[in-house]
Write a protein that holds these residues in place. Sequence first.
Motif, mmCIF file in Angstrom:
data_model
loop_
_atom_site.group_PDB
_atom_site.id
_atom_site.type_symbol
_atom_site.label_atom_id
_atom_site.label_comp_id
_atom_site.label_asym_id
_atom_site.label_seq_id
_atom_site.Cartn_x
_atom_site.Cartn_y
_atom_site.Cartn_z
ATOM 1 N N UNK A 125 2.615 6.259 -6.325
ATOM 2 C CA UNK A 125 1.330 6.368 -5.648
ATOM 3 C C UNK A 125 0.773 4.971 -5.349
ATOM 4 N N UNK A 126 -0.078 4.915 -4.320
ATOM 5 C CA UNK A 126 -0.837 3.704 -4.022
ATOM 6 C C UNK A 126 -0.004 2.461 -3.830
ATOM 7 N N UNK A 127 -0.438 1.354 -4.460
ATOM 8 C CA UNK A 127 0.208 0.062 -4.286
ATOM 9 C C UNK A 127 1.644 0.085 -4.793
ATOM 10 N N UNK A 131 4.741 -1.195 -2.551
ATOM 11 C CA UNK A 131 5.574 -2.298 -3.037
ATOM 12 C C UNK A 131 7.035 -1.865 -3.145
ATOM 13 N N UNK A 132 7.256 -0.644 -3.585
ATOM 14 C CA UNK A 132 8.629 -0.132 -3.682
ATOM 15 C C UNK A 132 9.269 -0.047 -2.301
ATOM 16 N N UNK A 142 10.596 5.920 4.336
ATOM 17 C CA UNK A 142 9.655 4.814 4.182
ATOM 18 C C UNK A 142 8.653 4.814 5.326
ATOM 19 N N UNK A 143 9.134 5.030 6.538
ATOM 20 C CA UNK A 143 8.258 5.060 7.706
ATOM 21 C C UNK A 143 7.226 6.172 7.552
ATOM 22 N N UNK A 144 7.677 7.340 7.127
ATOM 23 C CA UNK A 144 6.775 8.479 6.970
ATOM 24 C C UNK A 144 5.682 8.185 5.947
#
Length: 327
Positions: A125-127, A131-132, A142-144
């Motif tokens: 979740x979140x940051x 970062x992952x 990742x785009x989604x």
Amino acid sequence: MKKHFLTFVLIMAFCQTQAQVAVNISGQIENLNAAESIYLGIDGRLFPLNPPADGTFSVDVNISQTPSFFYLGHITKGRKFEQKTPSIWFESDSVQITKDWSDQSYQMQGLLPFQDNSEKIEALKGKDQFDFILANPIDIPSLYFVERQKKKIGIPDLERFTQLVKEEHQNAAYVKRIENYIAAKKLDKIKIGSKVGDFTLPDKDGNQVSVIQPNNKTTLIALFSSGCGYSVASIGILEKVADLNNDKIEMITIWEDSSREIWLNTRKDEKEKITWTNLWDEFGFASTYLNNKMWPTFYVINAEGELEEIIRGYSQKTSNKLKELVK
């Protein structure tokens, strides 16, 4: 502002109307509780399955692009939707899945190579999630996930992300939505009395239509969503305004829908009453640029191109204000 609008025009020059892809999702749900309401989620929509005692199901649906994903879930006792699978990615036109409803396990042939990566991202979740994504190869999941979380990510980080996108994915709808969001956020914030710059959106035939035209007329923009009953009901208000209009104002409806299929076919009978300019906010630029906070919202732009009034909600007061524009 001119530079930012030029950037947006260049972005839109590469945008193409998405062709619809017909797919079939079928399978079997084991250990099913007959009392549960089971749904398949895909392309921004939920489809009730109502499987028989043996748990088999089959859904035919048109989606906006592949690769895409689906998931299975149910309505909880608290009347909330809960996923019972992660987002499962596919790119073929026919998919079969076996799901054990007693736990999170599922079986499906032909899982895409990035499925494991998608499930890792979805669990964060979140940051930590962002970062992952930046630390791993940027693929379709990742785009989604970045597109879905874009409002929580700073513009510099979003720009850095788009620079890392592989060439093969640069025309994906997720990337276009991120790029349009960045372009809109870089423009001066719209407020009463400010100039509203022109931008283009597609009509039902895929033609890019200019929204703010220099025609010395007041422009009425109605920002709607097909999933909002008040938006659909507001078509009736605009019908009455159109009957009184006599070419005094330019009327435009813009639909903030996640797919072309939803825009064209949800409440199609009501939408067929639209006789004025009807457009799709394909990549979310209009909603971001106009700083939309709710549906329906009406923007009154005077003959000089300045934002004169914002009218929110579906009510008799809204109807009266809109009719005043054509008196």
